[in-house]
Design a protein around this motif. Structure first.
Motif, PDB file in Angstrom:
ATOM      1  N   THR A 123       0.835  -1.194   0.000  1.00  0.00           N
ATOM      2  CA  THR A 123       0.000   0.000   0.000  1.00  0.00           C
ATOM      3  C   THR A 123       0.876   1.254   0.000  1.00  0.00           C
ATOM      4  O   THR A 123       1.946   1.274   0.609  1.00  0.00           O
ATOM      5  N   HIS A 124       0.405   2.263  -0.709  1.00  0.00           N
ATOM      6  CA  HIS A 124       1.061   3.570  -0.597  1.00  0.00           C
ATOM      7  C   HIS A 124       0.102   4.669  -1.024  1.00  0.00           C
ATOM      8  O   HIS A 124      -0.883   4.424  -1.717  1.00  0.00           O
ATOM      9  N   CYS A 125       0.423   5.873  -0.562  1.00  0.00           N
ATOM     10  CA  CYS A 125      -0.286   7.077  -0.975  1.00  0.00           C
ATOM     11  C   CYS A 125       0.744   8.057  -1.491  1.00  0.00           C
ATOM     12  O   CYS A 125       1.855   8.155  -0.952  1.00  0.00           O
ATOM     13  N   ALA A 126       0.373   8.796  -2.526  1.00  0.00           N
ATOM     14  CA  ALA A 126       1.286   9.772  -3.113  1.00  0.00           C
ATOM     15  C   ALA A 126       0.538  11.062  -3.419  1.00  0.00           C
ATOM     16  O   ALA A 126      -0.659  11.058  -3.709  1.00  0.00           O
ATOM     17  N   VAL A 127       1.288  12.151  -3.337  1.00  0.00           N
ATOM     18  CA  VAL A 127       0.839  13.453  -3.819  1.00  0.00           C
ATOM     19  C   VAL A 127       1.777  13.792  -4.964  1.00  0.00           C
ATOM     20  O   VAL A 127       2.971  13.993  -4.745  1.00  0.00           O
ATOM     21  N   GLY A 128       1.243  13.742  -6.182  1.00  0.00           N
ATOM     22  CA  GLY A 128       2.115  13.878  -7.350  1.00  0.00           C
ATOM     23  C   GLY A 128       3.102  12.725  -7.366  1.00  0.00           C
ATOM     24  O   GLY A 128       2.711  11.566  -7.223  1.00  0.00           O
ATOM     25  N   ASN A 129       4.378  13.036  -7.493  1.00  0.00           N
ATOM     26  CA  ASN A 129       5.413  11.996  -7.502  1.00  0.00           C
ATOM     27  C   ASN A 129       6.000  11.722  -6.120  1.00  0.00           C
ATOM     28  O   ASN A 129       6.926  10.931  -5.996  1.00  0.00           O
ATOM     29  N   THR A 130       5.460  12.368  -5.091  1.00  0.00           N
ATOM     30  CA  THR A 130       5.983  12.208  -3.741  1.00  0.00           C
ATOM     31  C   THR A 130       5.167  11.168  -2.980  1.00  0.00           C
ATOM     32  O   THR A 130       3.964  11.362  -2.748  1.00  0.00           O
ATOM     33  N   VAL A 131       5.803  10.083  -2.580  1.00  0.00           N
ATOM     34  CA  VAL A 131       5.139   9.080  -1.738  1.00  0.00           C
ATOM     35  C   VAL A 131       5.061   9.666  -0.328  1.00  0.00           C
ATOM     36  O   VAL A 131       6.075  10.036   0.259  1.00  0.00           O
ATOM     37  N   VAL A 132       3.843   9.774   0.182  1.00  0.00           N
ATOM     38  CA  VAL A 132       3.634  10.370   1.503  1.00  0.00           C
ATOM     39  C   VAL A 132       3.416   9.319   2.585  1.00  0.00           C
ATOM     40  O   VAL A 132       3.577   9.594   3.771  1.00  0.00           O
ATOM     41  N   LEU A 133       3.050   8.110   2.183  1.00  0.00           N
ATOM     42  CA  LEU A 133       2.786   7.018   3.110  1.00  0.00           C
ATOM     43  C   LEU A 133       3.030   5.720   2.366  1.00  0.00           C
ATOM     44  O   LEU A 133       2.663   5.599   1.195  1.00  0.00           O
ATOM     45  N   LYS A 134       3.670   4.756   3.046  1.00  0.00           N
ATOM     46  CA  LYS A 134       3.787   3.431   2.441  1.00  0.00           C
ATOM     47  C   LYS A 134       3.714   2.383   3.527  1.00  0.00           C
ATOM     48  O   LYS A 134       3.984   2.657   4.702  1.00  0.00           O
ATOM     49  N   GLY A 135       3.331   1.186   3.121  1.00  0.00           N
ATOM     50  CA  GLY A 135       3.221   0.103   4.084  1.00  0.00           C
ATOM     51  C   GLY A 135       2.668  -1.153   3.443  1.00  0.00           C
ATOM     52  O   GLY A 135       2.630  -1.284   2.219  1.00  0.00           O
ATOM     53  N   ASP A 136       2.258  -2.058   4.308  1.00  0.00           N
ATOM     54  CA  ASP A 136       1.687  -3.336   3.893  1.00  0.00           C
ATOM     55  C   ASP A 136       0.443  -3.616   4.723  1.00  0.00           C
ATOM     56  O   ASP A 136       0.375  -3.234   5.890  1.00  0.00           O
ATOM     57  N   ALA A 137      -0.509  -4.277   4.108  1.00  0.00           N
ATOM     58  CA  ALA A 137      -1.733  -4.676   4.809  1.00  0.00           C
ATOM     59  C   ALA A 137      -1.910  -6.176   4.694  1.00  0.00           C
ATOM     60  O   ALA A 137      -1.475  -6.798   3.719  1.00  0.00           O
ATOM     61  N   LEU A 138      -2.546  -6.747   5.700  1.00  0.00           N
ATOM     62  CA  LEU A 138      -2.952  -8.146   5.679  1.00  0.00           C
ATOM     63  C   LEU A 138      -4.455  -8.167   5.858  1.00  0.00           C
ATOM     64  O   LEU A 138      -4.983  -7.559   6.805  1.00  0.00           O
ATOM     65  N   VAL A 139      -5.141  -8.825   4.938  1.00  0.00           N
ATOM     66  CA  VAL A 139      -6.597  -8.883   4.995  1.00  0.00           C
ATOM     67  C   VAL A 139      -7.083 -10.315   4.797  1.00  0.00           C
ATOM     68  O   VAL A 139      -6.360 -11.168   4.272  1.00  0.00           O
ATOM     69  N   MET A 140      -8.316 -10.551   5.231  1.00  0.00           N
ATOM     70  CA  MET A 140      -9.017 -11.790   4.925  1.00  0.00           C
ATOM     71  C   MET A 140      -9.988 -11.449   3.795  1.00  0.00           C
ATOM     72  O   MET A 140     -10.858 -10.594   3.965  1.00  0.00           O
ATOM     73  N   ALA A 141      -9.796 -12.096   2.662  1.00  0.00           N
ATOM     74  CA  ALA A 141     -10.607 -11.790   1.497  1.00  0.00           C
ATOM     75  C   ALA A 141     -11.872 -12.638   1.464  1.00  0.00           C
ATOM     76  O   ALA A 141     -11.882 -13.771   1.957  1.00  0.00           O
ATOM     77  N   PRO A 142     -12.914 -12.110   0.858  1.00  0.00           N
ATOM     78  CA  PRO A 142     -14.138 -12.906   0.709  1.00  0.00           C
ATOM     79  C   PRO A 142     -13.891 -14.071  -0.260  1.00  0.00           C
ATOM     80  O   PRO A 142     -13.036 -14.003  -1.135  1.00  0.00           O
ATOM     81  N   SER A 143     -14.656 -15.133  -0.045  1.00  0.00           N
ATOM     82  CA  SER A 143     -14.520 -16.331  -0.870  1.00  0.00           C
ATOM     83  C   SER A 143     -15.883 -16.727  -1.419  1.00  0.00           C
ATOM     84  O   SER A 143     -16.893 -16.639  -0.729  1.00  0.00           O
ATOM     85  N   ARG A 144     -15.873 -17.191  -2.655  1.00  0.00           N
ATOM     86  CA  ARG A 144     -17.109 -17.698  -3.263  1.00  0.00           C
ATOM     87  C   ARG A 144     -17.634 -18.912  -2.504  1.00  0.00           C
ATOM     88  O   ARG A 144     -18.825 -19.150  -2.456  1.00  0.00           O
TER      89      ARG A 144
END
Length: 147
Positions: A123-144
């Motif tokens: 995961t990351h967020c940017a304003v223009g070409n500047t990364v303002v936040l970065k990281g990783d997420a762990l999620v449980m995804a829905p399943s059919r």
């Protein structure tokens, strides 16, 4: 790589390493004021320009967690989307977001554990070409298989 703004659900069975989704949002004074109200974080660096001018930021900035919430929006609405359960998130705040900035939040599938329904996301967020936040997420995804 797919990069769009579709909303809904991508089931874990359909996820692929490298899939990307994103959103862009202009952070407004109203957003900052509402986030302060909801979070009860009324730090003057977010709300008082006179105070904020004398800080290391030389002006008002948005709450870091307001920016981070845009990542949550991508995860909850797009990738994997509706039905996703957040399990964890690491973040580093790298630069400020100011009122009027357009923030782009980007989520990319980095790992899939089908048996446990776990998905690791870069995961990351940017304003223009500047990364303002970065990281990783762990999620449980829905399943059919559970529908």
């Amino acid at each position: 790589m797919l990069d769009d703004h579709r909303r809904g659900t991508i089931y874990i069975e359909d996820l692929e390493i490298g899939m990307v989704r994103s959103l862009e949002k202009v952070v407004t004074d109203r957003d900052i004021a509402l986030f302060a109200e909801i979070s009860t974080d009324h730090n003057p660096v977010h709300l008082d320009e006179t105070y904020a001018k004398d800080t290391i930021f030389h002006g008002r900035i948005a709450h870091g967690m307001l920016t981070a919430a845009l990542i949550s929006a991508v995860i909850g609405e797009q990738l994997p989307g509706h039905g996703t359960v957040y399990l964890g998130q690491s973040m580093k705040f790298l630069a400020p977001v100011r009122p009027g900035d357009t923030v782009k939040a980007v989520v990319k599938v980095a790992g899939i554990d089908l048996a446990r329904r776990r998905v690791t996301l870069e995961t990351h967020c940017a304003v223009g070409n500047t990364v303002v936040l970065k990281g990783d997420a762990l999620v449980m995804a829905p399943s059919r298989k559970l529908d």
